[in-house]
Design a protein around this motif. Structure first.
Motif, PDB file in Angstrom:
ATOM      1  N   THR A 106     -36.025  -3.499  16.004  1.00  0.00           N
ATOM      2  CA  THR A 106     -35.044  -2.945  15.281  1.00  0.00           C
ATOM      3  C   THR A 106     -34.613  -3.774  14.200  1.00  0.00           C
ATOM      4  O   THR A 106     -35.208  -5.094  14.049  1.00  0.00           O
ATOM      5  CB  THR A 106     -33.806  -2.587  16.032  1.00  0.00           C
ATOM      6  N   GLU A 113     -38.061   6.040  12.571  1.00  0.00           N
ATOM      7  CA  GLU A 113     -37.972   5.258  13.785  1.00  0.00           C
ATOM      8  C   GLU A 113     -37.155   3.947  13.627  1.00  0.00           C
ATOM      9  O   GLU A 113     -36.549   3.671  14.311  1.00  0.00           O
ATOM     10  CB  GLU A 113     -39.370   4.572  14.032  1.00  0.00           C
ATOM     11  N   GLU A 114     -37.007   3.538  12.244  1.00  0.00           N
ATOM     12  CA  GLU A 114     -36.054   2.377  12.304  1.00  0.00           C
ATOM     13  C   GLU A 114     -34.659   2.776  12.437  1.00  0.00           C
ATOM     14  O   GLU A 114     -33.663   2.102  12.841  1.00  0.00           O
ATOM     15  CB  GLU A 114     -36.081   1.620  10.728  1.00  0.00           C
ATOM     16  N   SER A 144     -33.604   5.275  14.103  1.00  0.00           N
ATOM     17  CA  SER A 144     -33.380   5.587  15.430  1.00  0.00           C
ATOM     18  C   SER A 144     -33.293   4.145  16.296  1.00  0.00           C
ATOM     19  O   SER A 144     -32.325   4.089  17.271  1.00  0.00           O
ATOM     20  CB  SER A 144     -34.593   6.295  16.104  1.00  0.00           C
ATOM     21  N   GLY A 145     -34.052   3.000  16.109  1.00  0.00           N
ATOM     22  CA  GLY A 145     -33.561   2.126  16.795  1.00  0.00           C
ATOM     23  C   GLY A 145     -32.410   1.263  16.336  1.00  0.00           C
ATOM     24  O   GLY A 145     -31.971   0.678  17.279  1.00  0.00           O
ATOM     25  N   GLU A 146     -32.013   1.302  15.200  1.00  0.00           N
ATOM     26  CA  GLU A 146     -30.668   0.782  14.822  1.00  0.00           C
ATOM     27  C   GLU A 146     -29.680   1.213  15.523  1.00  0.00           C
ATOM     28  O   GLU A 146     -28.504   0.537  15.837  1.00  0.00           O
ATOM     29  CB  GLU A 146     -30.500   0.991  13.159  1.00  0.00           C
ATOM     30  N   ASP A 202     -30.000   2.545  18.641  1.00  0.00           N
ATOM     31  CA  ASP A 202     -30.301   2.653  20.029  1.00  0.00           C
ATOM     32  C   ASP A 202     -30.743   3.822  20.730  1.00  0.00           C
ATOM     33  O   ASP A 202     -30.147   4.281  21.696  1.00  0.00           O
ATOM     34  CB  ASP A 202     -29.400   1.693  20.841  1.00  0.00           C
ATOM     35  N   ALA A 219     -32.756   6.539  22.643  1.00  0.00           N
ATOM     36  CA  ALA A 219     -34.172   6.438  23.121  1.00  0.00           C
ATOM     37  C   ALA A 219     -34.461   7.773  24.023  1.00  0.00           C
ATOM     38  O   ALA A 219     -35.070   8.122  24.244  1.00  0.00           O
ATOM     39  CB  ALA A 219     -33.873   5.294  24.358  1.00  0.00           C
ATOM     40  N   VAL A 258     -33.314  11.883  19.795  1.00  0.00           N
ATOM     41  CA  VAL A 258     -34.196  11.447  18.947  1.00  0.00           C
ATOM     42  C   VAL A 258     -34.826  12.677  17.991  1.00  0.00           C
ATOM     43  O   VAL A 258     -34.909  12.794  16.767  1.00  0.00           O
ATOM     44  CB  VAL A 258     -35.612  10.721  19.403  1.00  0.00           C
TER      45      VAL A 258
END
Length: 747
Positions: A2, A51-52, A54-56, A58, A60, A65
């Motif tokens: 991330t 995706e970035e 979503s990753g920031e 967390d 999953a 998502v």
């Protein structure tokens, strides 16, 4: 990996979502709010992929998502974010870019109506090449056109909202195309040879847009349905429904959801409700009404009256986020065409379980009001009840009983007559109070179309409003007012019906017009409804009273739905909601839900809807209301054109109903059909349009054609495709306004 591990300087903290409680109340598996997503991208300072993002956060879980994907798309549609070619989201700079909805015009140009409520931006025909009416777009202010309007340049199409059009199919010189019925769409839709199907020249067809327009190409479509010949009975409604994209088919999921419903109210539903079945509540509606969503009863008290207004409890059957609810929200309103209705709810509800039919148990929401002898509401309360209508009365019957003393009807409804008499007494007291308040009561003329064989118009007749109409209207207004005040006290997010007073420009134009007639509107920069009604009362005996009333009406804003407490100018009320018609209006259903939430003593913040939801729902419901009005107007105009087709060459008396720079519109007396006298068909002179006085003035002859003038016109052309009627001036027969001006000067 991330951004957190790549960008050590980021101070953003994903754990702190100020709207976490709101999201948790709405969703079982909440995701970051719109506000937090905007804060993230702003803090990072560069475009981010889904995706970035979503990753920031967390995220999953697959469900989260997917929810994030839908939210980002919604934010893109709403102009909060843009999606670049590298498939990354970035913030929209509100200073340079404006998001809004496209309003097309038949002449090829258009406007962007900004989401923030700022003035519309003009879009030239060149900019409109890539757009269609009702699209959402992002534009940049590029300058000012020759008329002084702000002009926009298209930056990005945010949302395509025209997926289908209806129109006439043509095939000429090897090219096939469809001319859209909706005149807000100025571009013809090209039809490839392989997509014509069985369509024949002149037929009305439905076309799916398979390629949206661009700067270099018209839209391309595929014929998916052939509606039939142009003049087939009922074709005007079929065209309007599809042209305005009115939902008219019930989704399969909804039909499955209501399979278990019967025409009887479940006994379990009657529990824990106030039992009003012995109270002689009655419905009073028009002869052709099929759904009855309100019933009333009045009882005399020592110090005045008690009024019960019982409204069908639609919210019991239409649960939040159910299939029924989704479709009701989608439709937002029932649409009433001449002799045909597209209901907001399926018939088993609209004409059955939610209709207060006589002699059957029905669930209702009740507004109980205590009113003194002066007609002032002292107290009001709301509660859930079960009722049983004691009679289905019509406006005509009630007026004949109360006003005309019809003995036969009095005998037929003998047990109810004393209650009806008290109802009438209360109405007269409330009517007096309404007049003192200054609520507007313009004498506008409504009409009804009567059909003969093959759905051909036999005649158009005026609708006469009797005291029974006014009585029910007054009671419904009172209940709506009480609902708004109740929800304001409870501080629950709600949808109000707001009607703002005249804006500065319209007020200036109105006062200029009145000044020319020697009239004055009191109230200076902020006239009240009472100022309007005092003026109207002072001119009621003038021959140009109708003209003055028309101009007063046109000076006011259009009523809309909003959570803002701005009052209702026309009714002279501080707050007003729609509570009385949940069968046919979604805003009323939302008001019922809010009232129930308050009655259960739940805190405002736990209500399913927040303020932002109500803002969005208000805009949606207002838009759907306008869509329904436009569709109905299209049908009525088409029918009137068809009615006038065999009257070309005939001469009729009429009244000038509107004046423009290109001519004036005339409404035919006793026929209620409107057409245009184009300026080119007037005497050989150059006519100047004076918008402040609503008239055309001949420079050489001094001849004037003014709003409200009496004329005789000849029908010279009827265009069914355009839904337009052209008149030719036969002679001018009267000018009430000029006569009055001369009288003043002689004094």
């Amino acid at each position: 990996m991330t951004l957190k591990s790549k960008n050590k300087k980021t101070t953003f903290k994903a754990s702190k979502d100020p709207y976490a409680a709101r999201e948790a109340a709405k969703y079982e598996n909440p995701i970051p709010s719109r506000e937090l997503i905007l804060e993230l991208i702003g803090t990072i300072g560069k475009p981010l992929s889904r995706e970035e993002i979503s990753g920031e956060f967390d995220l999953a879980d697959e469900e989260q998502v997917e929810a994030l994907r839908r939210r980002l798309r919604a934010m893109e549609r709403d102009g909060q974010l843009m999606f670049n070619r590298r498939q990354k989201y970035f913030l929209v700079d509100g200073k340079d870019l404006i998001a809004g909805r496209i309003l097309g015009h038949s002449d090829g140009f258009g406007f962007l109506r900004p989401d923030d409520g700022s003035p519309d931006l003009f879009l030239s025909p060149r900019e409109m090449r890539s757009l269609m009416h009702n699209d959402r777009a992002l534009v940049r202010v590029s300058g000012v056109d020759r008329k002084g309007r702000k002009e926009g340049t298209l930056v990005e199409v945010l949302e395509r909202n025209t997926k289908q059009v209806v129109g006439r199919f043509f095939h000429e010189r090897g090219v096939s195309y469809v001319v859209p019925e909706n005149k807000n769409i100025a571009q013809d839709v090209l039809i490839p040879h392989t997509e014509i199907g069985a369509a024949e020249k002149g037929q009305i067809v439905v076309v799916d847009i398979i390629e949206q327009p661009s700067r270099s190409r018209q839209p391309i479509g595929k014929v998916v349905e052939i509606l039939g010949r142009h003049l087939a009975p009922g074709m005007e409604i079929e065209m309007a429904v599809r042209s305005h994209e009115l939902p008219y088919l019930w989704p399969d999921a909804l039909l499955k959801e209501i399979e278990s419903l019967s025409d009887q109210v479940p006994e379990s539903a009657k529990a824990n409700r106030v039992d009003l079945r012995a109270l002689p509540l009655v419905t009073i509606d028009g002869e052709d009404a099929r759904d009855f969503d309100d019933a009333v009863f009045v009882r005399k008290t020592k110090n005045g009256w008690k009024l019960w207004v019982a409204i069908a409890d639609v919210s019991y059957y239409v649960q939040i986020n159910s299939e029924l609810d989704q479709e009701a929200k989608n439709r937002s309103t029932s649409v009433y065409f001449p002799e045909k209705v597209i209901p907001m709810l399926p018939e088993i509800l609209s004409n059955g379980l939610c209709s207060l039919n006589p002699d059957v148990d029905r669930l209702c929401m009740v507004c109980e009001l205590v009113i003194n002898t002066e007609g002032t509401v002292l107290r009001s309360s709301f509660y859930e009840a079960v009722m049983r209508s004691h009679a289905r009365l019509t406006y005509t019957e009630v007026a004949q009983i109360l006003v005309e003393d019809n003995q036969a009807l009095k005998k037929k409804y003998k047990p109810l007559v004393p209650h009806l008499n008290e109802t009438y007494s209360l109405f007269k007291a409330m009517r007096q109070r309404r007049e003192e308040r200054g609520a507007m009561d313009f004498d506008t003329q409504e009409t009804r179309i009567l059909f003969g064989a093959e759905r051909k118009i036999e005649k158009i007749v005026p609708v006469v409003r009797n005291d029974a109409h006014k009585l029910i209207e007054e009671f419904m207004i009172t209940a709506n007012m009480a609902a708004a005040r109740f929800l304001n006290r409870k501080k629950i997010p709600k949808l109000l019906r707001i009607h703002e007073g005249p804006g500065p420009e319209k007020l200036l134009a109105l006062k200029t017009f009145l000044g020319e007639l020697g009239l004055h509107l009191s109230g200076e920069a902020q006239p009240t409804p009472l100022d309007y009604m005092k003026l109207l009362e002072s001119v009621k005996d003038r021959p140009d009273a109708h003209l003055i009333q028309t101009v007063l009406l046109r000076s006011m804003s259009q009523a809309v739905y909003s959570p803002e407490i701005k009052g209702h100018f026309g009714l002279a009320l501080d707050a007003y909601a729609h509570f009385t018609s949940p069968i046919r209006r979604y805003p009323d259903l939302l008001v019922h839900r809010a009232i129930k939430h308050a009655l259960q003593s739940k805190p405002p913040e736990s209500f399913f809807y927040g303020i932002s939801d109500m803002v969005a729902l208000g805009e949606h419901c207002s838009s759907c209301e306008r869509r329904a009005d436009e569709a109905t107007r299209d049908v009525v105009n088409w029918l009137k054109c068809e009615y006038m087709m065999d009257k070309v060459g005939d001469v009729f008396p009429g009244i000038i109903s509107a004046v423009t720079s290109f001519g004036f519109f005339v409404e035919l007396v006793d026929i209620y059909v409107e057409g245009l006298v184009h300026v080119s068909n007037l005497a050989q002179d150059f006519f100047k349009f004076d918008p402040s006085s609503h008239q055309l003035i001949g420079e050489r002859t001094g001849m004037r054609y003014r709003l409200g003038d009496s004329v005789q016109v000849k029908v010279v052309r009827v265009d069914l495709d355009e839904k337009k009627i052209d008149f030719e001036l036969f002679k001018k027969t009267g000018s009430a306004a000029i006569k009055n001006k001369r009288k003043r000067r002689s004094k």
